[in-house]
Write a protein that holds these residues in place. Structure first.
Motif, PDB file in Angstrom:
ATOM      1  N   ILE B 238       0.977  -1.014  -0.050  1.00 36.62           N
ATOM      2  CA  ILE B 238      -0.018   0.165  -0.042  1.00 36.62           C
ATOM      3  C   ILE B 238       0.876   1.207   0.082  1.00 36.62           C
ATOM      4  O   ILE B 238       1.986   1.231   0.674  1.00 36.62           O
ATOM      5  CB  ILE B 238      -1.138  -0.083   1.123  1.00 36.62           C
ATOM      6  CG1 ILE B 238      -1.962  -1.208   1.138  1.00 36.62           C
ATOM      7  CG2 ILE B 238      -1.805   1.298   1.415  1.00 36.62           C
ATOM      8  CD1 ILE B 238      -2.899  -1.341   2.291  1.00 36.62           C
ATOM      9  N   SER B 239       0.678   2.158  -0.834  1.00 35.50           N
ATOM     10  CA  SER B 239       1.449   3.274  -1.012  1.00 35.50           C
ATOM     11  C   SER B 239       1.360   4.318   0.239  1.00 35.50           C
ATOM     12  O   SER B 239       0.280   4.381   1.028  1.00 35.50           O
ATOM     13  CB  SER B 239       1.067   4.146  -2.143  1.00 35.50           C
ATOM     14  OG  SER B 239      -0.158   4.828  -2.070  1.00 35.50           O
ATOM     15  N   ALA B 240       2.625   5.066   0.647  1.00 36.65           N
ATOM     16  CA  ALA B 240       2.363   5.744   1.560  1.00 36.65           C
ATOM     17  C   ALA B 240       1.325   7.035   1.311  1.00 36.65           C
ATOM     18  O   ALA B 240       0.343   7.309   2.387  1.00 36.65           O
ATOM     19  CB  ALA B 240       3.743   6.654   2.008  1.00 36.65           C
ATOM     20  N   PRO B 241       1.117   7.468   0.167  1.00 38.92           N
ATOM     21  CA  PRO B 241      -0.070   8.458  -0.220  1.00 38.92           C
ATOM     22  C   PRO B 241      -1.341   7.931   0.315  1.00 38.92           C
ATOM     23  O   PRO B 241      -2.392   8.556   0.807  1.00 38.92           O
ATOM     24  CB  PRO B 241      -0.071   8.691  -1.515  1.00 38.92           C
ATOM     25  CG  PRO B 241       1.281   8.691  -1.814  1.00 38.92           C
ATOM     26  CD  PRO B 241       2.010   7.337  -0.998  1.00 38.92           C
ATOM     27  N   LEU B 242      -1.778   6.452   0.069  1.00 37.41           N
ATOM     28  CA  LEU B 242      -2.998   5.982   0.285  1.00 37.41           C
ATOM     29  C   LEU B 242      -3.134   5.803   1.725  1.00 37.41           C
ATOM     30  O   LEU B 242      -4.341   6.220   2.316  1.00 37.41           O
ATOM     31  CB  LEU B 242      -2.960   4.664  -0.633  1.00 37.41           C
ATOM     32  CG  LEU B 242      -4.367   3.888  -0.119  1.00 37.41           C
ATOM     33  CD1 LEU B 242      -5.683   4.681  -0.551  1.00 37.41           C
ATOM     34  CD2 LEU B 242      -4.613   2.568  -0.979  1.00 37.41           C
ATOM     35  N   PHE B 243      -2.254   5.187   2.169  1.00 37.93           N
ATOM     36  CA  PHE B 243      -2.167   5.043   3.924  1.00 37.93           C
ATOM     37  C   PHE B 243      -2.446   6.244   4.301  1.00 37.93           C
ATOM     38  O   PHE B 243      -3.556   6.304   5.326  1.00 37.93           O
ATOM     39  CB  PHE B 243      -0.927   4.476   4.267  1.00 37.93           C
ATOM     40  CG  PHE B 243      -0.918   2.998   5.010  1.00 37.93           C
ATOM     41  CD1 PHE B 243      -2.027   2.715   5.700  1.00 37.93           C
ATOM     42  CD2 PHE B 243       0.062   2.051   4.424  1.00 37.93           C
ATOM     43  CE1 PHE B 243      -2.098   1.457   6.431  1.00 37.93           C
ATOM     44  CE2 PHE B 243      -0.111   0.907   5.279  1.00 37.93           C
ATOM     45  CZ  PHE B 243      -1.178   0.550   6.015  1.00 37.93           C
ATOM     46  N   GLU B 244      -1.739   7.312   4.120  1.00 43.71           N
ATOM     47  CA  GLU B 244      -1.877   8.650   4.941  1.00 43.71           C
ATOM     48  C   GLU B 244      -3.189   9.279   4.464  1.00 43.71           C
ATOM     49  O   GLU B 244      -3.595  10.047   5.329  1.00 43.71           O
ATOM     50  CB  GLU B 244      -0.411   9.681   4.506  1.00 43.71           C
ATOM     51  CG  GLU B 244       0.616   9.160   4.895  1.00 43.71           C
ATOM     52  CD  GLU B 244       1.865   9.907   4.764  1.00 43.71           C
ATOM     53  OE1 GLU B 244       1.418  11.334   4.300  1.00 43.71           O
ATOM     54  OE2 GLU B 244       2.936   9.823   4.604  1.00 43.71           O
ATOM     55  N   SER B 245      -3.500   9.054   3.421  1.00 39.56           N
ATOM     56  CA  SER B 245      -4.999   9.652   2.953  1.00 39.56           C
ATOM     57  C   SER B 245      -6.349   9.072   3.742  1.00 39.56           C
ATOM     58  O   SER B 245      -7.177   9.867   4.161  1.00 39.56           O
ATOM     59  CB  SER B 245      -5.007   9.641   1.597  1.00 39.56           C
ATOM     60  OG  SER B 245      -3.971  10.362   1.007  1.00 39.56           O
ATOM     61  N   VAL B 246      -6.090   7.858   3.866  1.00 44.86           N
ATOM     62  CA  VAL B 246      -7.461   7.263   4.333  1.00 44.86           C
ATOM     63  C   VAL B 246      -7.326   6.163   5.253  1.00 44.86           C
ATOM     64  O   VAL B 246      -8.574   5.745   6.090  1.00 44.86           O
ATOM     65  CB  VAL B 246      -8.137   6.289   2.900  1.00 44.86           C
ATOM     66  CG1 VAL B 246      -8.423   7.031   1.680  1.00 44.86           C
ATOM     67  CG2 VAL B 246      -7.178   5.074   2.662  1.00 44.86           C
ATOM     68  N   GLY B 247      -6.156   6.017   5.842  1.00 45.06           N
ATOM     69  CA  GLY B 247      -6.006   5.268   6.993  1.00 45.06           C
ATOM     70  C   GLY B 247      -5.853   3.789   6.874  1.00 45.06           C
ATOM     71  O   GLY B 247      -6.329   3.288   5.700  1.00 45.06           O
ATOM     72  N   ALA B 248      -5.528   2.997   7.628  1.00 46.42           N
ATOM     73  CA  ALA B 248      -5.247   1.537   7.501  1.00 46.42           C
ATOM     74  C   ALA B 248      -6.338   0.875   7.097  1.00 46.42           C
ATOM     75  O   ALA B 248      -6.225  -0.024   5.825  1.00 46.42           O
ATOM     76  CB  ALA B 248      -4.537   0.859   8.640  1.00 46.42           C
TER      77      ALA B 248
END
Lengths: 324, 324
Positions: B238-248
């Protein structure tokens, strides 16, 4: 079962099975083998309901025509058909329609030993795109660009029937009942001139199939070959049903301008003329000499019993815009 | 000049020129040559406005995606792309749109040395069908059906980004401004994993590309191979932008169910694992081990830190129904 899984079922087998198809429908790609010492011919045509076929056309005819127009493109290069891919877009899942469509498709693929190797089924306006592939020995392909001044121009079969068939279906003409089915079927079920195409290899110079109308399509040859042509309207191959139904003048117009006949128009030089007539007769293909290529680039000279013949303005059939 | 002649002009050259194309755009068929000792891989995908792409998507993205999804299918069989045919249906002739579409198309074909060899341009609802063809050495193709219990399951790149990008464009989620472009571009401009596909030949067992979502697509492998799988959700790339944007939690759902990432998911046995990691690293491809194939036919066991993990009902992305 989801709606579109049903559609998928009708195309899961691919109809006729060929040994050169190593992976058929069911994976991300098909994998197939081109015979040694053969090149691959590839063509793509799209048919849209209301543009390329009547929205209420029988499903069998829609499928038949979608395959036929692609096999016709292969034939006009001299290629022997092998595989098709189908992309089918349908607004909803009408099982009876799909069953009839599939049977129309397999009827033609079976006849020509062609395998359906893949495709896509999507929800959308009724339309279909077929990519057809075939084989041709190196340097045997018939090109639009190879007509030479002095070449004789021939057409297979008969011209104009499909256009009259469409007009019958659209109620713009009426014809004697005894000729109706023949003309309508020429519109619904065009015959791709597959045997003629392969018979023309090594003898014909240029070739094209009549999809937009004789005049339009012959002009593609003239433009690509930088030539002109004289066509004798009185020598055009016109079927008895068309002649009897609409009379000579209208029959000439259909033969010159109506599309969707999918006959082949080709040119041959004087030396090859005998060989060509022999190959065509061996392949049981009727072809008629309709004129001659001239050196007057871009000029198409129509003659009726040796008098200049003019087409009414804005004849022609402009629905389709091949770029390949 | 007729309206559609203008469109035709943009596709008259076919972009990148390949020596194996003997006749390109402009005749009834293209004629091309498959290298000796190579088989041909063929795939067809259709994209319809409003179904497969947003009707207001940039033309460059529409073209890019139409080519990418097809090259992705070739990649998932291990094939090297060579040629595409394009059928383009447009409701009217918007020259700026077409110019941008053509440049998006040629951008990708140039990068992968692919030639546009033909197609069709028709008036109709906005839609396009591409048939892509590529080469693969005999018996090297990656099949969905060849996963074996014990195989390790890998995914290239990162999963879930394209789904989040689509939700951003549809205003169903908002994300920090610094991540927006990355996620939206992953939706608009998917990268077909062409190098990864050829690097997997002879080492991977089964392979598929993620078009419908990891769970849906992995199930195609499980069904075709008559196997089950355990997937460790915490190990999904999972990309850092996706993780940071929507949570785990939301990131896991995107990674498992969102489509259109066009990453490859493949399986490899223990003995080939080292070779595979070497080939991928030589090809500069990032791949992550996400689980293992089991003998429990049809069972997909999702685990989060070794606890059973369940997806919310009716996840998944059901727009597309490949039958090839």
């Amino acid at each position: 079962m989801k709606e579109f899984d049903l559609i998928k079922r009708y195309f899961a087998q691919g109809g006729h099975t060929r040994k050169d198809v190593l992976v058929g429908i069911g994976d991300d790609c098909a994998v197939a083998k081109v015979p040694e010492n053969q090149h691959l011919a590839v063509t793509t045509d799209t048919l849209i309901a209301g543009v390329h076929f009547l929205p209420d056309a029988p499903a069998r005819s829609v499928a038949y025509k979608a395959v036929a127009v692609n096999l016709s493109d292969l034939a006009s290069m001299g290629a022997e058909p092998a595989w098709i891919s189908l992309s089918l877009s349908l607004p909803h899942c009408d099982e009876a329609w799909i069953e009839e469509f599939a049977s129309g498709l397999y009827e033609l693929t079976e006849y020509y030993s062609v395998q359906l190797i893949g495709g896509d089924t999507v929800a959308g306006p009724m339309a279909m795109t077929i990519t057809a592939q075939g084989f041709i020995p190196p340097d045997n392909e018939l090109r639009r660009s190879r007509a030479k001044p002095g070449d004789w121009i021939y057409a297979t079969g008969s011209l104009g029937d499909a256009g009259a068939g469409l007009d019958i279906l659209q109620n713009t003409i009426t014809v004697p009942q005894r000729h109706r089915d023949y003309l309508v079927n020429r519109h619904y079920y065009p015959t791709p001139r597959v045997m003629a195409g392969t018979a023309l290899r090594r003898t014909a110079n240029a070739c094209i199939d009549v999809s937009d109308g004789l005049v339009s399509d012959l002009k593609h040859i003239l433009n690509a070959s930088n030539c002109g042509a004289t066509v004798h309207v009185d020598r055009l191959p016109i079927s008895a049903p068309l002649f009897e139904s609409v009379g000579a003048q209208a029959a000439y117009r259909y033969a010159l301008t109506a599309g969707d006949d999918y006959e082949l128009v080709f040119t041959v030089n004087e030396e090859q003329r005998g060989n060509l007539e022999t190959s065509l007769s061996n392949a049981n293909v009727k072809a008629t000499c309709i004129g001659q290529i001239t050196g007057h680039a871009g000029q198409l000279d129509l003659r009726l019993y040796d008098e200049r013949y003019s087409l009414p303005e804005s004849s022609g059939y402009e629905h389709q815009f091949d770029h390949g």
